[in-house]
Design a protein around this motif. Structure first.
Motif, short mmCIF file in Angstrom:
data_model
loop_
_atom_site.label_atom_id
_atom_site.label_comp_id
_atom_site.label_asym_id
_atom_site.label_seq_id
_atom_site.Cartn_x
_atom_site.Cartn_y
_atom_site.Cartn_z
N PRO A 89 1.76 4.68 -8.18
CA PRO A 89 0.51 3.87 -8.74
C PRO A 89 0.69 3.61 -9.79
O PRO A 89 0.20 2.47 -10.00
CB PRO A 89 -0.64 4.97 -8.12
N LEU A 142 -11.84 -1.11 -1.77
CA LEU A 142 -11.30 -1.00 -3.17
C LEU A 142 -12.43 -1.30 -4.17
O LEU A 142 -13.64 -1.76 -3.93
CB LEU A 142 -10.58 -2.50 -3.03
N ALA A 185 -7.54 3.31 -5.95
CA ALA A 185 -6.86 2.23 -6.60
C ALA A 185 -7.96 1.97 -7.73
O ALA A 185 -9.15 1.86 -7.67
CB ALA A 185 -6.72 1.01 -5.77
N THR A 186 -7.30 1.93 -9.14
CA THR A 186 -7.85 1.63 -10.33
C THR A 186 -7.69 0.33 -10.75
O THR A 186 -7.97 -0.14 -11.90
CB THR A 186 -7.75 2.75 -11.37
N SER A 230 -6.14 5.40 -0.03
CA SER A 230 -5.30 4.95 -1.28
C SER A 230 -6.00 3.71 -1.79
O SER A 230 -6.02 3.59 -3.26
CB SER A 230 -3.99 4.44 -0.65
N LEU A 231 -6.67 2.65 -1.02
CA LEU A 231 -7.45 1.64 -1.69
C LEU A 231 -8.50 2.12 -2.54
O LEU A 231 -8.79 1.72 -3.55
CB LEU A 231 -7.83 0.88 -0.83
N MET A 256 0.61 -1.24 0.17
CA MET A 256 -0.09 0.08 -0.02
C MET A 256 0.91 1.28 0.02
O MET A 256 0.56 2.23 -0.58
CB MET A 256 -0.86 0.10 1.14
N LEU A 310 1.76 1.78 -3.43
CA LEU A 310 0.89 2.29 -4.30
C LEU A 310 0.55 3.64 -4.03
O LEU A 310 0.00 4.22 -5.00
CB LEU A 310 -0.81 1.58 -3.72
N ARG A 311 0.72 4.21 -2.89
CA ARG A 311 0.64 5.76 -2.77
C ARG A 311 1.92 6.44 -3.37
O ARG A 311 1.60 7.56 -3.87
CB ARG A 311 0.82 5.98 -1.06
N ALA A 371 -7.78 -6.11 -7.37
CA ALA A 371 -7.39 -6.53 -6.06
C ALA A 371 -7.86 -7.92 -5.58
O ALA A 371 -9.04 -8.25 -5.80
CB ALA A 371 -7.50 -5.60 -4.94
N LEU A 424 -3.40 -5.91 -7.10
CA LEU A 424 -2.87 -5.88 -5.78
C LEU A 424 -3.29 -7.17 -5.21
O LEU A 424 -4.47 -7.65 -5.42
CB LEU A 424 -3.67 -4.80 -4.70
#
Length: 250
Positions: free
Chosen positions: A96, A216, A189-190, A185-186, A89, A92-93, A193, A102
């Motif tokens: 990304p 998510l 997310a694009t 951040s989740l 994570m 990801l921050r 996961a 994920l």
């Protein structure tokens, strides 16, 4: 999930272990995908850089991005167990655009409670003062594994913990203590996961997994029955099946 079929899988290990925790799942996963399992800084065979900065998962995330650069990989499916999930994570921050999917195994997106943060500080200070052999495994095993875990798995985990460098354990404990909440951040997310959790996980229970799934935008949840926090060691076949059943392979 079109367009992801060629992406390698990079898995990040739990605390206080190293990349050998992935050994039970390594061969079957590597048959299907390119698998990368680095030791995180200060643990296993990875050195602990002298930065002069307070320990932070942001630095560990930069290590992961630097590894991707060295391997000339634009994007990977990024996964991790426990601390490895926290680090995923953080990546990801930070970057990304480098994350094409994920895999969050027995982890959570929330920050430490004050009590947990103090416990991590206590671990860091004791590791620096006393080393880790003889007490760190005993302190962690009851929560890391289900009570039904085989003696072989218990001894494997004990051995991995006993072998970790005390300075790396202390650094990681302090970095984990300082990590932020990652739910936003989740939400941003694009990518698809996969969230995997042991039914008897006492550290990051099903409730924590459900919280991540709720945040998510495209998440699949797999609950593995009868096992605890270290599912790749307790139920490797279940983890492999979960990953390959979800993984975007044509």
């Amino acid at each position: 999930m079109a367009g992801m079929t060629e992406l390698p899988l990079l898995l990040l290990h739990a605390f206080p272990l190293d990349a050998r925790m992935w050994d039970p799942v390594r061969a079957p996963l590597a048959e299907r995908v390119r698998l990368i399992t680095p030791d995180q800084r200060g643990l296993g065979r990875s050195p602990l850089p002298e930065t002069g900065r307070e320990p932070s998962l942001d630095d560990a995330a930069r290590d992961v991005v630097a590894l991707l650069d060295r391997l000339e990989l634009d994007r990977v499916v990024l996964g991790g167990c426990s601390m490895g999930g926290y680090l995923a994570m953080a990546v990801l921050r930070l970057a990304p655009e480098r994350v094409g999917g994920l895999v969050l195994i027995d982890t959570k997106a929330t920050a430490d409670t004050p009590e947990a943060a103090q416990a991590r500080l206590d671990v860091a200070e004791r590791a620096e003062n006393d080393g880790v052999a003889g007490w760190l495994a005993e302190a962690n095993l009851p929560n890391l594994l289900a009570g039904t875990a085989s003696p072989d798995v218990v001894e494997r985990v004990r051995g991995l913990i006993d072998e970790q460098p005390p300075a790396g354990v202390a650094w990681a404990a302090r970095a984990l203590r300082a990590r932020p909440d990652s739910l936003e951040s989740l939400r941003d997310a694009t990518v698809p996961a996969l969230v995997v959790v042991g039914e008897q996980d006492a550290i990051t229970p099903l409730e924590a997994a459900n919280t991540m799934v709720g945040a998510l935008p495209d998440a699949t949840l797999v609950v593995l029955p009868g096992v605890g926090h270290l599912t790749p060691l307790e139920d490797p076949a279940g983890v492999v099946e979960a990953i390959l059943g979800w993984y975007p392979i044509s």
